[in-house]
Design an enzyme around this catalytic site. Structure first.
Site, PDB file in Angstrom:
ATOM      1  N   CYS A 167       0.799  -1.225   0.000  1.00  0.00           N
ATOM      2  CA  CYS A 167       0.000   0.000   0.000  1.00  0.00           C
ATOM      3  C   CYS A 167       0.836   1.280   0.000  1.00  0.00           C
ATOM      4  O   CYS A 167       0.334   2.337  -0.387  1.00  0.00           O
ATOM      5  CB  CYS A 167      -0.931   0.008   1.210  1.00  0.00           C
ATOM      6  SG  CYS A 167      -2.170  -1.308   1.191  1.00  0.00           S
ATOM      7  N   ASN A 168       2.075   1.217   0.451  1.00  0.00           N
ATOM      8  CA  ASN A 168       2.913   2.413   0.451  1.00  0.00           C
ATOM      9  C   ASN A 168       3.531   2.705  -0.910  1.00  0.00           C
ATOM     10  O   ASN A 168       4.096   3.771  -1.139  1.00  0.00           O
ATOM     11  CB  ASN A 168       4.049   2.290   1.477  1.00  0.00           C
ATOM     12  CG  ASN A 168       4.867   1.023   1.320  1.00  0.00           C
ATOM     13  OD1 ASN A 168       4.541   0.020   1.934  1.00  0.00           O
ATOM     14  ND2 ASN A 168       5.917   1.046   0.509  1.00  0.00           N
TER      15      ASN A 168
END
Length: 380
Positions: A167-168
């Site tokens: 997700c980053n």
């Protein structure tokens, strides 16, 4: 598309910290920062309420239902396995899931890319670098090559693929592509995040699976960058990045092989919101170091829609208001966690409000496996 490189003196007053930027192009010249000139998003066609997902899989366990119904998510876009004549949805094989990822990533990715370029006033022929981000499937050749073929993008377009960072990764990609854009003034670069979370949907009765299945949705988002571009394009300049990896929590968020299910599946440690919250202040302080800025100087906060508890932890630890994270909360409510592209969904909502003003600062923040927090400082 013709992009005029504006002289440094028309870029506006530059804060003192920029005068010491090691990336400046030469003696006596101010740095040319990459500018965000467009954004676009797309989702898969079918949207479900949380109750509809529970009903689709005949989930009656009250604890599991509570996880779904108290997630602050109203709807998510998902492509679930078809129901048989008896109404039961059978688990898909890993091969079927990989096919789903490829098909939907190309479909959503192409739609998001076109929407982004339309907002930037550009065409597919103008793209000079395409960076594709995904963690919900593995492709070789990568998504960038497949999109270049499918969309008819110039075969000489340079490209990169960032796979498996979670997700980053949208901000990791933005940092890489910002560097490319700075090295190629006036040329258009695009980051495309395409996450088919339906292609990572595992089915069993465990609470681990319930937490994951209650959270993620399908979505793609693209953002376009130009260094030294025409100021009329009006987006924010990307000034600086800062990262913080938490090695002691390296196993707290992961997507690995489940030997019982014989497929890949997500794992999210229940302590993740507190781990992220405890480190949010550290990385933001690093981001603002040597800029002369304080947290109170940041007008816009665009935080990854990682989940209700994650958002709450960031709000508490950074002293933010619910208004500060209104876009983050809205994206979670309407789409769930769309992984690496979540912060771009929020950025698109901010642009649609038309509330930003020249000289205002914003912070972009994502978090994911590593465990990692990524940030970027931007200025309109």
């Amino acid at each position: 598309m013709t992009i005029d490189i504006a002289p440094a003196e028309v870029l506006g007053e530059v804060p003192e910290f920029e005068l010491h930027d090691t990336a400046r192009p030469g003696p006596g010249r101010l740095p040319v920062h990459p500018r965000i000139v467009g954004v676009g998003s797309a989702v898969t066609p079918t949207s479900y309420t949380q109750g509809e997902v529970l009903d689709a899989f005949s989930i009656t366990d009250p604890k599991v239902r509570s996880v779904f119904l108290n997630s602050a998510i109203e709807r998510r876009n998902l492509t679930l396995p078809p129901a048989a004549a008896d109404g039961i949805r059978s688990p898909e094989s890993q091969g079927d899931l990989l096919d789903k990822h490829k098909d939907l990533a190309l479909e959503m990715g192409g739609e998001a890319l076109r929407a982004c370029l339309k907002r930037a006033g550009a065409e597919l022929a103008d793209v000079r670098h395409l960076c594709c981000v995904t963690s919900t499937g593995f492709l070789t050749p990568g998504l960038s090559a497949l999109l270049i073929r499918e969309l008819g993008i110039d075969r000489h377009c340079s490209r990169s693929d960032i796979v498996g960072m979670g997700c980053n990764a949208g901000l990791n990609a933005l940092g890489v592509v910002a560097g490319w854009a700075t090295a190629h003034p006036g040329e258009l670069a695009v980051v495309l995040c395409a996450e088919v979370c339906s292609a990572a949907y595992a089915m069993d009765s465990s609470m681990r699976t319930a937490v994951v299945n209650s959270l993620f949705g399908d979505g793609a988002a693209a953002v376009a960058l130009v260094a030294g571009g025409d100021c009329a394009l009006g987006g924010p300049d990307v000034l600086k990045f800062a990262s913080c990896i938490i090695p002691e929590a390296v196993d707290a968020m992961r997507y690995d092989w489940d030997r019982t299910l014989e497929r890949f599946s997500f794992f999210l440690d229940p302590q993740i919101p507190y781990v992220v919250g405890a480190h949010a202040e550290i990385v933001v302080e690093r981001l603002l170091a040597d800029t002369g800025l304080r947290r109170s100087d940041i007008r816009h906060w665009l935080v990854h829609s990682g989940g209700k508890k994650v958002i709450d932890a960031v709000v508490v630890n950074l002293g933010l208001t619910r208004h500060d994270v209104r876009h983050t909360v809205g994206v979670l409510r309407d789409h769930g966690n769309v992984s690496s592209g979540s912060f771009l969904f929020s950025y698109e909502r901010l642009l649609d409000e038309t509330v930003t003003r020249p000289g205002e600062y914003g912070v972009l923040m994502t978090m994911g496996p590593g465990s990692t927090i990524e940030t970027a400082l931007v200025r309109w």
